[in-house]
Motif scaffolding. Structure first.
Motif, PDB file in Angstrom:
ATOM      1  N   GLN A  99       0.826  -1.200   0.000  1.00 47.06           N
ATOM      2  CA  GLN A  99       0.000   0.000   0.000  1.00 47.06           C
ATOM      3  C   GLN A  99       0.865   1.256   0.000  1.00 47.06           C
ATOM      4  N   LYS A 100       1.940   1.199   0.802  1.00 44.75           N
ATOM      5  CA  LYS A 100       2.865   2.329   0.853  1.00 44.75           C
ATOM      6  C   LYS A 100       3.519   2.534  -0.502  1.00 44.75           C
ATOM      7  N   GLN A 101       3.881   1.394  -1.146  1.00 45.45           N
ATOM      8  CA  GLN A 101       4.505   1.486  -2.470  1.00 45.45           C
ATOM      9  C   GLN A 101       3.535   2.072  -3.490  1.00 45.45           C
ATOM     10  N   ARG A 102       2.249   1.608  -3.412  1.00 44.64           N
ATOM     11  CA  ARG A 102       1.245   2.171  -4.317  1.00 44.64           C
ATOM     12  C   ARG A 102       1.066   3.666  -4.080  1.00 44.64           C
ATOM     13  N   SER A 103       1.033   4.026  -2.799  1.00 40.99           N
ATOM     14  CA  SER A 103       0.899   5.452  -2.463  1.00 40.99           C
ATOM     15  C   SER A 103       2.088   6.242  -2.995  1.00 40.99           C
ATOM     16  N   GLN A 104       3.284   5.650  -2.840  1.00 39.62           N
ATOM     17  CA  GLN A 104       4.475   6.325  -3.347  1.00 39.62           C
ATOM     18  C   GLN A 104       4.426   6.465  -4.865  1.00 39.62           C
ATOM     19  N   MET A 105       3.938   5.405  -5.539  1.00 34.61           N
ATOM     20  CA  MET A 105       3.841   5.475  -7.000  1.00 34.61           C
ATOM     21  C   MET A 105       2.831   6.549  -7.423  1.00 34.61           C
ATOM     22  N   ILE A 106       1.717   6.611  -6.667  1.00 34.29           N
ATOM     23  CA  ILE A 106       0.718   7.643  -6.972  1.00 34.29           C
ATOM     24  C   ILE A 106       1.321   9.033  -6.768  1.00 34.29           C
ATOM     25  N   ILE A 107       2.038   9.178  -5.642  1.00 31.46           N
ATOM     26  CA  ILE A 107       2.665  10.465  -5.354  1.00 31.46           C
ATOM     27  C   ILE A 107       3.693  10.814  -6.426  1.00 31.46           C
ATOM     28  N   ILE A 108       4.494   9.786  -6.822  1.00 33.42           N
ATOM     29  CA  ILE A 108       5.491  10.016  -7.874  1.00 33.42           C
ATOM     30  C   ILE A 108       4.805  10.414  -9.179  1.00 33.42           C
ATOM     31  N   GLY A 109       3.666   9.694  -9.493  1.00 35.27           N
ATOM     32  CA  GLY A 109       2.931  10.033 -10.706  1.00 35.27           C
ATOM     33  C   GLY A 109       2.378  11.451 -10.672  1.00 35.27           C
ATOM     34  N   ILE A 110       1.832  11.825  -9.510  1.00 35.84           N
ATOM     35  CA  ILE A 110       1.298  13.185  -9.367  1.00 35.84           C
ATOM     36  C   ILE A 110       2.427  14.203  -9.508  1.00 35.84           C
TER      37      ILE A 110
ATOM     38  N   LEU B  46       3.347  14.447 -13.105  1.00 36.57           N
ATOM     39  CA  LEU B  46       2.363  15.239 -13.837  1.00 36.57           C
ATOM     40  C   LEU B  46       2.506  16.724 -13.522  1.00 36.57           C
ATOM     41  N   LEU B  47       2.712  17.013 -12.231  1.00 36.80           N
ATOM     42  CA  LEU B  47       2.918  18.413 -11.844  1.00 36.80           C
ATOM     43  C   LEU B  47       4.176  18.976 -12.496  1.00 36.80           C
ATOM     44  N   PHE B  48       5.218  18.115 -12.567  1.00 38.64           N
ATOM     45  CA  PHE B  48       6.456  18.544 -13.226  1.00 38.64           C
ATOM     46  C   PHE B  48       6.202  18.842 -14.706  1.00 38.64           C
ATOM     47  N   LEU B  49       5.448  17.918 -15.375  1.00 40.43           N
ATOM     48  CA  LEU B  49       5.147  18.139 -16.789  1.00 40.43           C
ATOM     49  C   LEU B  49       4.320  19.409 -16.975  1.00 40.43           C
ATOM     50  N   MET B  50       3.310  19.564 -16.093  1.00 44.33           N
ATOM     51  CA  MET B  50       2.490  20.766 -16.187  1.00 44.33           C
ATOM     52  C   MET B  50       3.335  22.020 -15.979  1.00 44.33           C
ATOM     53  N   GLY B  51       4.201  21.951 -14.969  1.00 42.72           N
ATOM     54  CA  GLY B  51       5.096  23.082 -14.721  1.00 42.72           C
ATOM     55  C   GLY B  51       6.010  23.344 -15.898  1.00 42.72           C
ATOM     56  N   PHE B  52       6.522  22.230 -16.506  1.00 48.65           N
ATOM     57  CA  PHE B  52       7.408  22.367 -17.667  1.00 48.65           C
ATOM     58  C   PHE B  52       6.675  23.034 -18.830  1.00 48.65           C
ATOM     59  N   PHE B  53       5.428  22.530 -19.093  1.00 54.03           N
ATOM     60  CA  PHE B  53       4.668  23.107 -20.197  1.00 54.03           C
ATOM     61  C   PHE B  53       4.298  24.564 -19.917  1.00 54.03           C
TER      62      PHE B  53
END
Length: 562
Positions: free
Chosen positions: A368-379, A382-389
């Motif tokens: 569950q922690k790993q899934r949460s970490q993956m979700i956080i990493i994904g977010i 995405l935030l990085f991509l949004m910031g980049f764009f």
């Protein structure tokens, strides 16, 4: 209207009084809990439990309820109440973790580790909260009391001691002892010193172990610490081959055992006395106290330990010729051994099942922690991509704005240059027209003077001569003025020639007058030369400019003037 305002005033006044009274009650409850905390710190756990029992928990606010639970779990641990699970400790950690530097958060982590240790959770789950607490102390060294730090060091030492990490346990015990010496907490000093004593004795450092026991002050010790101290003294006498002193100390344990909360097996005391008499060589007394130990067995679940007592009784009675007692003891020892094997096997299976269940829970938590970490990493990605764009878009927008501003500026500059060029061209046209008018006017003036002179040549020679003289001076003055009127600045502003093209003043005047579209006869008149002489000068000038054709960009336009 006035009646409505008065009713609103009454309602708000009552509400304010209720809020104030609730705030005062919550503060009063908090102060009572803090006073119980002081009692608990002084190792008076039973008095603390009695005081906690007087509270109506349902009337406490959220914070005070949680503080109440923390004090309860600490007091229950001190009176050796068994933990059924770690749910309360986990709740305390979750609640107090919002205050990372609070004493209550540190104590919640400590007792979460203790609760997990008591219910035999896997080592990793026991050690995790204690190490987290240690990391907090390392990160915020000035945020916690010395007592909390010493308590943490003590329990870290205890956990390592139980799992055989004696070197690490000794280091933690020494830290706990050092901090307890500073705070003057005698019970914690005694506990740490006694546990260090056992480590030193186990490592055959009897002199150091003896010094540790001497450093313990027996005054104001809690019953359990006093019991542990006397027991350690008895063992030290036994190891020092002083069985009589050991027996005296062991017998002091009987009245102390009634005062210690939790399970104290008196059969163990009798067994230790039997060992002392066996060391002394008094077999009858050793046999008697061994029988007393068996007679006072209070818990039949400890079958392996009971088997060892019966087995030893069989050996001892056999050596004294008590064969019936020996045979009966061996038989009971055998039955207990069989039962202990089954019991050990069953307990081992249950322990393995429990560890397996905890491992599954821990694995599920990790997943569950790993899934949460993956979700956080994904977010975060995405935030990085949004910031980049966004940054790229803003940079492009800024670049386009700069380009547009530059183009606008260039357009305005070009328009300004066009206006200026047009204005300059008109000025040049007017100036050329002016020069053309002046030169033509001057030439006509000279012609009229010539005509007037010839008119008087026959009739009035002196006037003719005077006119010729004035005309000659006028020609000379104008010829001298031409290089000043047509200077280099004026010449270069109309006729662009590179610096490598070197022209005389006369050549510059001729070229400039040609540019002003002045007729050849007027040029000859202005220069006071004949028309033939002018043609020769023009031809030489044209050849000269043709020789510089490669250096002059507008050579065709210049040659077209001739």
């Amino acid at each position: 209207m006035k009646g409505l305002s008065f009713r609103l005033f009454i309602r708000f006044s009552v509400l304010g009084l209720i809020l104030v009274s609730c705030g005062q009650q919550n503060q009063a409850d908090l102060e009572r809990l803090k006073s119980i905390d002081v009692v608990l710190t002084a190792n008076n756990a039973e008095a603390a439990l009695d005081s906690l029992a007087l509270f109506d928990v349902t009337k406490l606010n959220k914070y005070n309820q949680t503080y109440y639970k923390l004090l309860s779990i600490i007091a229950e641990d001190k009176v050796y109440k068994n933990f059924e699970n770690d749910s309360v400790a986990t709740y305390l950690v979750d609640y107090f973790q919002r205050e990372k530097t609070s004493e209550n958060y540190l104590r919640s982590l400590i007792f979460q580790g203790i609760a997990r240790y008591r219910i035999t959770m896997p080592d990793s789950m026991v050690y995790t909260p204690l190490k987290k607490a240690e990391d907090l102390v390392m990160k915020f060294p000035d945020s916690y009391s010395l007592f909390a730090k010493s308590l943490l060091a003590y329990y870290l030492g205890a956990v390592n001691d139980v799992h055989g990490n004696q070197a690490l346990a000794e280091a933690y015990y020494k830290d706990a002892l050092k901090l307890a010496n500073i705070t003057g907490e005698n019970n914690l000093m005694a506990s740490a010193s006694i546990l260090l004593f056992w480590i030193k004795l186990f490592n055959n450092s009897k002199d150091e172990a003896q010094e540790l026991l001497k450093s313990v002050r027996a005054d104001n010790l809690s019953p359990d610490n006093l019991y542990d101290l006397v027991n350690a003294q008895a063992v030290l006498y036994l190891k020092s081959n002083q069985p009589d002193s050991a027996v005296v100390k062991y017998k002091e344990l009987f009245p102390l055992s009634d005062k210690v909360p939790g399970k104290i097996f008196k059969s163990n005391i009798y067994y230790s006395i039997s060992q002392a008499f066996e060391l002394k060589g008094v077999k009858d007394s050793a046999l008697f106290y061994l029988q007393q130990a068996i007679a006072h067995i209070a818990d039949s679940s400890y079958q392996r330990r009971n088997y060892m007592m019966y087995h030893k009784l069989g050996n001892m009675s056999y050596s004294q010729g008590l064969y019936d007692l020996s045979a009966d003891s061996y038989k009971k020892a055998y039955n207990l051994l069989l039962a202990s094997v089954d019991d050990i096997t069953e307990k081992k299976v249950l322990e393995l099942e429990k560890q397996f269940n905890y491992s599954r829970v821990e694995l599920a938590a990790l997943k569950q922690k790993q899934r949460s970490q993956m979700i956080i990493i994904g977010i975060c990605f995405l935030l990085f991509l949004m910031g980049f764009f966004v940054i790229t878009y803003r940079l492009k927008l800024k670049e386009n704005r700069q380009r547009l501003a530059k183009e606008t500026l260039m357009r305005l500059q070009a328009e300004t240059d066009i206006v200026l060029n047009k204005k300059e061209a008109r000025q040049k046209e007017h100036l050329i027209a002016l020069y053309h008018h002046l030169t033509r006017r001057h030439a006509r003036t000279e012609e009229r003077f010539e005509q007037l002179s010839y008119k008087y040549m026959k009739n009035n020679q002196p006037v003719h001569d005077e006119i010729q003289k004035e005309l000659s001076e006028l020609k000379n003055e104008f010829s001298a003025m031409l290089p000043e009127l047509i200077n280099d600045e004026l010449f270069n502003s109309y006729i662009q020639l590179p610096a490598s093209v070197s022209l005389t003043n006369v050549e510059k005047v001729i070229l400039f007058l040609l540019y002003c579209q002045t007729p050849s006869n007027q040029i000859a008149t202005l220069l006071t030369i004949t028309a033939g002489n002018l043609r020769v000068k023009k031809l030489n000038l044209k050849r000269k400019l043709t020789g510089f054709g490669e250096d002059v960009e507008n050579i065709d336009q210049i040659l077209a003037l001739f």
